[in-house]
Design an enzyme around this catalytic site. Structure first.
Site, PDB file in Angstrom:
ATOM      1  N   LYS A 107       0.834  -1.198   0.000  1.00  0.00           N
ATOM      2  CA  LYS A 107       0.000   0.000   0.000  1.00  0.00           C
ATOM      3  C   LYS A 107       0.866   1.243   0.000  1.00  0.00           C
ATOM      4  O   LYS A 107       1.501   1.574   0.990  1.00  0.00           O
ATOM      5  CB  LYS A 107      -0.916   0.041   1.227  1.00  0.00           C
ATOM      6  CG  LYS A 107      -1.988   1.129   1.068  1.00  0.00           C
ATOM      7  CD  LYS A 107      -2.679   1.470   2.356  1.00  0.00           C
ATOM      8  CE  LYS A 107      -1.965   2.517   3.158  1.00  0.00           C
ATOM      9  NZ  LYS A 107      -1.765   3.815   2.483  1.00  0.00           N
TER      10      LYS A 107
ATOM     11  N   GLU B   7      10.206   0.735  10.169  1.00  0.00           N
ATOM     12  CA  GLU B   7      11.180   1.811   9.899  1.00  0.00           C
ATOM     13  C   GLU B   7      10.454   3.109  10.207  1.00  0.00           C
ATOM     14  O   GLU B   7       9.589   3.534   9.439  1.00  0.00           O
ATOM     15  CB  GLU B   7      11.596   1.803   8.426  1.00  0.00           C
ATOM     16  CG  GLU B   7      12.078   0.473   7.893  1.00  0.00           C
ATOM     17  CD  GLU B   7      13.485   0.144   8.327  1.00  0.00           C
ATOM     18  OE1 GLU B   7      14.156   0.992   8.933  1.00  0.00           O
ATOM     19  OE2 GLU B   7      13.911  -0.991   8.081  1.00  0.00           O
TER      20      GLU B   7
ATOM     21  N   CYS C 200      13.374  10.698   6.902  1.00  0.00           N
ATOM     22  CA  CYS C 200      13.499  10.172   8.258  1.00  0.00           C
ATOM     23  C   CYS C 200      14.926  10.322   8.766  1.00  0.00           C
ATOM     24  O   CYS C 200      15.157  10.428   9.949  1.00  0.00           O
ATOM     25  CB  CYS C 200      13.080   8.717   8.266  1.00  0.00           C
ATOM     26  SG  CYS C 200      13.883   7.791   6.947  1.00  0.00           S
TER      27      CYS C 200
ATOM     28  N   GLU D  55      10.044  15.102  15.703  1.00  0.00           N
ATOM     29  CA  GLU D  55      10.371  15.095  14.275  1.00  0.00           C
ATOM     30  C   GLU D  55       9.494  16.125  13.549  1.00  0.00           C
ATOM     31  O   GLU D  55       8.269  16.025  13.560  1.00  0.00           O
ATOM     32  CB  GLU D  55      10.113  13.700  13.711  1.00  0.00           C
ATOM     33  CG  GLU D  55      10.561  13.566  12.271  1.00  0.00           C
ATOM     34  CD  GLU D  55      10.289  12.178  11.713  1.00  0.00           C
ATOM     35  OE1 GLU D  55       9.200  11.640  11.969  1.00  0.00           O
ATOM     36  OE2 GLU D  55      11.162  11.641  11.017  1.00  0.00           O
TER      37      GLU D  55
HETATM   38  P1  NAD Z   1       2.236   7.821   8.398  1.00  0.00           P
HETATM   39  O1  NAD Z   1       2.626   6.898   9.483  1.00  0.00           O
HETATM   40  O2  NAD Z   1       1.125   8.764   8.625  1.00  0.00           O
HETATM   41  O3  NAD Z   1       1.859   7.012   7.071  1.00  0.00           O
HETATM   42  C1  NAD Z   1       2.704   6.056   6.512  1.00  0.00           C
HETATM   43  C2  NAD Z   1       1.862   5.023   5.814  1.00  0.00           C
HETATM   44  O4  NAD Z   1       1.045   4.371   6.776  1.00  0.00           O
HETATM   45  C3  NAD Z   1       0.891   5.584   4.765  1.00  0.00           C
HETATM   46  O5  NAD Z   1       0.806   4.697   3.683  1.00  0.00           O
HETATM   47  C4  NAD Z   1      -0.420   5.631   5.514  1.00  0.00           C
HETATM   48  O6  NAD Z   1      -1.533   5.552   4.657  1.00  0.00           O
HETATM   49  C5  NAD Z   1      -0.307   4.390   6.366  1.00  0.00           C
HETATM   50  N1  NAD Z   1      -1.149   4.384   7.574  1.00  0.00           N
HETATM   51  C6  NAD Z   1      -1.658   5.427   8.258  1.00  0.00           C
HETATM   52  N2  NAD Z   1      -2.394   4.988   9.305  1.00  0.00           N
HETATM   53  C7  NAD Z   1      -2.342   3.629   9.270  1.00  0.00           C
HETATM   54  C8  NAD Z   1      -2.867   2.596  10.094  1.00  0.00           C
HETATM   55  N3  NAD Z   1      -3.646   2.868  11.154  1.00  0.00           N
HETATM   56  N4  NAD Z   1      -2.588   1.317   9.791  1.00  0.00           N
HETATM   57  C9  NAD Z   1      -1.803   1.015   8.742  1.00  0.00           C
HETATM   58  N5  NAD Z   1      -1.286   1.948   7.913  1.00  0.00           N
HETATM   59  C10 NAD Z   1      -1.543   3.239   8.181  1.00  0.00           C
HETATM   60  O7  NAD Z   1       3.571   8.572   8.031  1.00  0.00           O
HETATM   61  P2  NAD Z   1       3.741   9.723   6.971  1.00  0.00           P
HETATM   62  O8  NAD Z   1       3.395  11.020   7.598  1.00  0.00           O
HETATM   63  O9  NAD Z   1       3.068   9.353   5.699  1.00  0.00           O
HETATM   64  O10 NAD Z   1       5.315   9.622   6.699  1.00  0.00           O
HETATM   65  C11 NAD Z   1       6.235  10.328   7.437  1.00  0.00           C
HETATM   66  C12 NAD Z   1       6.849   9.482   8.536  1.00  0.00           C
HETATM   67  O11 NAD Z   1       7.515   8.360   7.964  1.00  0.00           O
HETATM   68  C13 NAD Z   1       7.905  10.213   9.313  1.00  0.00           C
HETATM   69  O12 NAD Z   1       7.762   9.966  10.687  1.00  0.00           O
HETATM   70  C14 NAD Z   1       9.204   9.624   8.816  1.00  0.00           C
HETATM   71  O13 NAD Z   1      10.279   9.731   9.674  1.00  0.00           O
HETATM   72  C15 NAD Z   1       8.812   8.226   8.553  1.00  0.00           C
HETATM   73  N6  NAD Z   1       9.761   7.606   7.637  1.00  0.00           N
HETATM   74  C16 NAD Z   1      10.613   6.635   8.124  1.00  0.00           C
HETATM   75  C17 NAD Z   1      11.559   6.060   7.291  1.00  0.00           C
HETATM   76  C18 NAD Z   1      12.497   4.995   7.788  1.00  0.00           C
HETATM   77  O14 NAD Z   1      13.026   4.255   6.966  1.00  0.00           O
HETATM   78  N7  NAD Z   1      12.732   4.874   9.077  1.00  0.00           N
HETATM   79  C19 NAD Z   1      11.643   6.439   5.973  1.00  0.00           C
HETATM   80  C20 NAD Z   1      10.780   7.432   5.518  1.00  0.00           C
HETATM   81  C21 NAD Z   1       9.830   7.993   6.365  1.00  0.00           C
END
Ligand code: NAD
Length: 508
Positions: free
Chosen positions: A192, A267, A301, A402
């Site tokens: 997804k 991650e 991230c 963050e």
């Molecule tokens: P998010 O957690 O809101 O969303 C990430 C994904 O999860 C999206 O596809 C979203 O639709 C899905 N999602 C949301 N709620 C969900 C649920 N209840 N169950 C399952 N899936 C769900 O994060 P974001 O705002 O889209 O992305 C930014 C975050 O991602 C930041 O915190 C960043 O640090 C992190 N990030 C981490 C890495 C890493 O490798 N550690 C890499 C890139 C981004």
């Protein structure tokens, strides 16, 4: 602030990419609408204009995707590993052949500057598929020296159907980080992408089919996190969930996965410590530190979002650093000269600006930026100027939470001990680094810093061969490298009595 833009509107720009845009779910090798017809409009972050309406998967669509993956699993997992590898190598070739289209699509959908998408995101995506293509037939079991007369060997077997949920900040690259090892190891996948940035992931699904990935092996189901994402995390037909995203969602995923005790790989967020010592090559440190935070508008991230400066060099460093930041060319991501684009969504832009208010409330000093640029050509987009803020304490919210934007928090130190205390003073631990000419100090900090990756005299380097993941609230498990193959396999221990002289348990 120097800015640039091209005259075309977002709608006109997306028209040039019409043939590359897929607007349906990809299930069982076919592009299909969502069962209930639901769609979401993708928006161009440069000017808030609609690009295209994309199908949004509901629970019934996820069920279909899981069923397609389950049906494909026996044949895919039994295929010769070298053949799975050969198919992944062809995927890498297809990505390279479509580099320009993919790069433009990523720039349009996410706001990544085209020059970065061309030079980094898409080439790294191809490189990662190629790396795991080569890895497919390198995954070996082992023989364990157990009791005399017994042969004990270990098999590494795929997990079955894997769910993968990824965020919007590097969508094209994450397809390869997640799909590469999962497929090489023989799993089938339901992925997804983030609801706001599905376009390159859908294009990759199409290219994978062209490269010979069999129907059902990869299913791409854009959908809302709370609906499709949550359901993937709960689904009893899925054996593992690999997630990249925020720490808050990571916690929800862990809870949702409990039903069938899925294997979970997380991650999550970061608050990267970027320490500059007074013996550092300042020119290199200034340039590298600007890249560390402003690349991809800070939506990374592993961004170097805490700039931790030795007090002896802090004033000179900041003066030169802000001069460089001020010169970064903001503009339409599709303009080849643009060095910094808009943030990916209006909601996220507002969240980042909220941290400027928090900084002021905490007594922080906004040294640069903290607002949208004064440029009429960019006024409809989600732009924020490079922002530099001096915090009063490393315990302030702007030094702990963050922000995920072009927002760097500056702190100072006077001793190695203090630098380490600040660097390790958050609950995150994803990426961090230091700039110094002192070799002993460099190794000492590499050992002492609480972080999954450490960079010395560089920042934010990643490679398909090098494991990537976090400590603490940044998650667990590793993408990339050989480690990732282990994440997507389970070990089976096989015992054979070869010629063991074991007496019978029950003498009759
Ligand atoms: P998010 O957690 O809101 O969303 C990430 C994904 O999860 C999206 O596809 C979203 O639709 C899905 N999602 C949301 N709620 C969900 C649920 N209840 N169950 C399952 N899936 C769900 O994060 P974001 O705002 O889209 O992305 C930014 C975050 O991602 C930041 O915190 C960043 O640090 C992190 N990030 C981490 C890495 C890493 O490798 N550690 C890499 C890139 C981004």
């Amino acid at each position: 602030m120097s800015t640039s833009s091209v005259a075309l509107s977002g709608v006109e720009q997306s028209a040039g990419l019409r043939s590359a845009i897929r607007r349906q779910l990809f299930i069982g090798g076919r592009f299909v609408d969502a069962g209930d017809g639901a769609t979401l409009t993708c928006v161009n972050p440069h000017d808030n204009s609609p690009i295209v309406d994309v199908a949004m998967a509901g629970k019934a669509d996820v069920d279909k995707a899981v069923a397609a993956a389950q049906a494909a699993f026996p044949a895919w997992s039994r295929l010769a590993a070298s053949e799975r590898g050969r198919i992944l190598l062809r995927v890498a070739d297809r990505i390279e052949a479509n580099l320009e289209e993919l790069a433009r699509l990523e720039a349009l959908d996410t706001g990544h500057p085209l020059r970065d998408a061309r030079a980094l995101d898409v080439p790294r995506t191809a490189m990662t598929f190629r790396y795991f293509g080569g890895m497919a037939d390198k995954l070996e079991g082992s023989v364990v020296p157990v009791d005399v007369g017994f042969l004990n060997y270990l098999l590494r077997e795929p997990l079955g159907v894997v769910g993968q949920v990824v965020p919007w900040n590097f969508p094209v690259m994450f397809t390869s980080w997640k799909l590469g090892p999962a497929l090489a190891a023989g799993n089938c996948v339901v992925m997804k992408p983030a609801e706001i940035t599905p376009l390159t992931s859908l294009k990759i699904a199409e290219l994978m089919a062209e490269a010979g990935v069999p129907d059902g092996v990869v299913n791409m189901v854009p959908g809302l996190g709370a609906v499709a994402g949550q359901y993937i995390a709960e689904h009893p037909g899925i054996g593992k969930i690999a997630f990249t995203g925020s720490t808050a969602t990571g916690r929800r995923i862990v809870q949702a996965s409990a039903g069938n005790l899925k294997k979970v790989q997380l991650e999550l967020g970061g608050k990267g410590a970027n320490i500059v010592f007074d013996d550092a090559d300042l020119s290199a440190a200034i340039n590298g530190s600007a890249y560390a935070i402003f690349h991809n508008q800070g939506q990374a991230c592993i961004a170097g979002s805490r700039l931790i400066l030795h007090e002896r060099i802090a004033d000179e460093f900041l003066e030169r650093f802000t001069r460089l930041a001020r010169s970064i060319r903001l503009g339409n991501p599709l303009d080849a000269d643009t060095e910094m684009g808009p943030l990916t969504s209006a909601q996220h832009r507002d969240r980042v600006l909220g941290y400027v208010s928090i900084a002021r409330e905490e007594g922080g000093q906004v040294v640069l930026g903290g607002k949208p640029p004064d440029n009429a050509a960019l006024s409809r987009g989600f732009y924020i100027e490079p922002t530099v803020v001096r915090a009063r304490s490393y315990r302030d919210r702007i030094a702990q939470e963050e922000v995920f934007g072009p927002f760097v928090t500056v702190l100072t130190f006077s001793s190695d001990e203090e630098a380490l205390r600040i660097a390790n003073g958050t609950e995150y631990g994803l990426g961090g680094g230091l700039w110094t000419r002192d070799v002993a100090r460099a190794h000492r900090f590499a050992r002492e810093m609480h972080s999954g990756t450490i960079w010395i005299n560089t920042y934010k380097r990643v490679h398909a061969a090098s494991p990537f993941g976090g400590f603490g609230l940044s998650g667990y498990g590793r993408d990339m490298g050989f480690e990732a193959m282990h994440e997507y396999t389970q070990v089976k221990s096989v015992w054979i009595n070869v010629d063991a002289a074991t007496p019978p348990w029950y003498r009759r």
